[in-house]
Motif scaffolding. Sequence first.
Motif, PDB file in Angstrom:
ATOM      1  N   THR A 325      18.558  -6.822 -15.265  1.00 15.63           N
ATOM      2  CA  THR A 325      18.401  -6.059 -14.027  1.00 15.63           C
ATOM      3  C   THR A 325      19.681  -6.218 -13.216  1.00 15.63           C
ATOM      4  O   THR A 325      20.324  -7.274 -13.233  1.00 15.63           O
ATOM      5  N   ILE A 326      20.048  -5.144 -12.475  1.00 10.66           N
ATOM      6  CA  ILE A 326      21.275  -5.156 -11.678  1.00 10.66           C
ATOM      7  C   ILE A 326      20.926  -4.739 -10.253  1.00 10.66           C
ATOM      8  O   ILE A 326      20.201  -3.754 -10.048  1.00 10.66           O
ATOM      9  N   ALA A 327      21.435  -5.488  -9.295  1.00 10.10           N
ATOM     10  CA  ALA A 327      21.187  -5.174  -7.878  1.00 10.10           C
ATOM     11  C   ALA A 327      22.455  -5.408  -7.082  1.00 10.10           C
ATOM     12  O   ALA A 327      23.220  -6.340  -7.358  1.00 10.10           O
ATOM     13  N   TRP A 328      22.686  -4.529  -6.067  1.00 14.58           N
ATOM     14  CA  TRP A 328      23.813  -4.675  -5.154  1.00 14.58           C
ATOM     15  C   TRP A 328      23.332  -5.296  -3.851  1.00 14.58           C
ATOM     16  O   TRP A 328      22.276  -4.912  -3.332  1.00 14.58           O
ATOM     17  N   GLU A 329      24.083  -6.261  -3.354  1.00 15.84           N
ATOM     18  CA  GLU A 329      23.733  -6.928  -2.101  1.00 15.84           C
ATOM     19  C   GLU A 329      24.880  -6.779  -1.104  1.00 15.84           C
ATOM     20  O   GLU A 329      26.034  -7.091  -1.422  1.00 15.84           O
ATOM     21  N   ARG A 330      24.563  -6.293   0.098  1.00 17.66           N
ATOM     22  CA  ARG A 330      25.562  -6.256   1.173  1.00 17.66           C
ATOM     23  C   ARG A 330      25.611  -7.620   1.846  1.00 17.66           C
ATOM     24  O   ARG A 330      24.585  -8.173   2.222  1.00 17.66           O
ATOM     25  N   ARG A 331      26.776  -8.154   2.000  1.00 20.47           N
ATOM     26  CA  ARG A 331      26.962  -9.464   2.607  1.00 20.47           C
ATOM     27  C   ARG A 331      27.773  -9.325   3.883  1.00 20.47           C
ATOM     28  O   ARG A 331      28.397  -8.278   4.124  1.00 20.47           O
ATOM     29  N   PRO A 332      27.775 -10.386   4.713  1.00 25.17           N
ATOM     30  CA  PRO A 332      28.540 -10.294   5.971  1.00 25.17           C
ATOM     31  C   PRO A 332      29.985  -9.879   5.749  1.00 25.17           C
ATOM     32  O   PRO A 332      30.589  -9.228   6.602  1.00 25.17           O
ATOM     33  N   ARG A 333      30.525 -10.268   4.636  1.00 22.20           N
ATOM     34  CA  ARG A 333      31.888  -9.845   4.321  1.00 22.20           C
ATOM     35  C   ARG A 333      31.949  -9.477   2.844  1.00 22.20           C
ATOM     36  O   ARG A 333      31.993 -10.332   1.977  1.00 22.20           O
ATOM     37  N   GLY A 334      31.887  -8.208   2.556  1.00 21.65           N
ATOM     38  CA  GLY A 334      31.989  -7.758   1.187  1.00 21.65           C
ATOM     39  C   GLY A 334      30.646  -7.447   0.542  1.00 21.65           C
ATOM     40  O   GLY A 334      29.626  -7.279   1.217  1.00 21.65           O
ATOM     41  N   THR A 335      30.665  -7.383  -0.773  1.00 18.86           N
ATOM     42  CA  THR A 335      29.508  -6.970  -1.563  1.00 18.86           C
ATOM     43  C   THR A 335      29.348  -7.882  -2.771  1.00 18.86           C
ATOM     44  O   THR A 335      30.339  -8.398  -3.303  1.00 18.86           O
ATOM     45  N   ALA A 336      28.106  -8.052  -3.194  1.00 22.58           N
ATOM     46  CA  ALA A 336      27.829  -8.829  -4.409  1.00 22.58           C
ATOM     47  C   ALA A 336      26.963  -8.001  -5.346  1.00 22.58           C
ATOM     48  O   ALA A 336      26.038  -7.320  -4.910  1.00 22.58           O
TER      49      ALA A 336
END
Length: 344
Positions: A325-336
Amino acid sequence: MPAAVAAPAPPLLRLFDATAGLRARPAIGYAVATIGFLVALGLRIAIGDALVGYPYVTFFPVVVIATFLGGVGPGIFAAVLGGLTAWWLFIPPFRSFALLWPETVIALAFYVLVVGVEILLIHVMDVSLRRLAAEEARARALLDAQRTLFHELQHRVSNNMAFVAALLTLQRRHVGGHPAALAALDAARARLDVMGRIHRRLYDPEVAQGGLDRILSDLCGDVVAAAGATRVVCTVRTAPVEIAHHRLVTLSLVVTELLTNALKHAYAPDAPGAVDLSLEVEPDGRVRLVIADDGRELPEGFEQETRQGLGMRIVGELARQLDATIAWERRPRGTAVVVRFPAG
């Protein structure tokens, strides 16, 4: 193809193997038999009447040692010397080869039985050891041949990838002014180049010994260099985890596509940055791969929009192969980007 580690042989087999060269030289065995016989005879005479009724007791070890060090011939030689001497000197009537029933017959039969079993057992062990050594030599030769063929196959596959990439470069010259076609050819050639490097690296024994951390670190270096992101630093952290080799190839391609995507969308040309790649095992046994950047945040609807792109379609197909499974996470600085998949 990692080499198998053989279990250590028992001490007796190691000793038997170490003395195999002596058994190939019978002269040493006959010398040992003669010296051992003289020592056993002197010891038996020195003990005297304390061993009445045990005429052969000091000669049994000589037969074992002579057979062990010299083989069947020296063993039989020691057995004959000891048997005849004990019969002559220590079995009544003394200094005679008289065959009396039942005392002499039983004593001689017992001696022949014991030394016969000793010689036979050691001979069987010697034959078995030589057969085992021959089988191991054939197995090593076969393994070396298979390894050579395997590496030749991998070399040919890598060369074929490079050849196809070169053909795409040549084909690019005939496309003309079609930006979309040129971009597609350039992307295909770049992917083939990366796949070729992945293939060579994963099947390189020296690289494989460095473990997953080295493989992913080298891969990140290749992707960053291919993207021209010379000011982006890629850091790799991996936990100890066993991943099947064929799945490792698929995982490397997933990392390549996701890292390329991050470098493309998160940073402006020639902008500095840091990408952190981590791989760890979760409590449920699944592997968790995270590729985190400190670049621009994702726009709204990014994941849905990019699913139609070739890169994301490739990632989706590779993820199905990994059962991931693949998921994108928005972080305080950047993306994971978080990828979870079974380790097996």
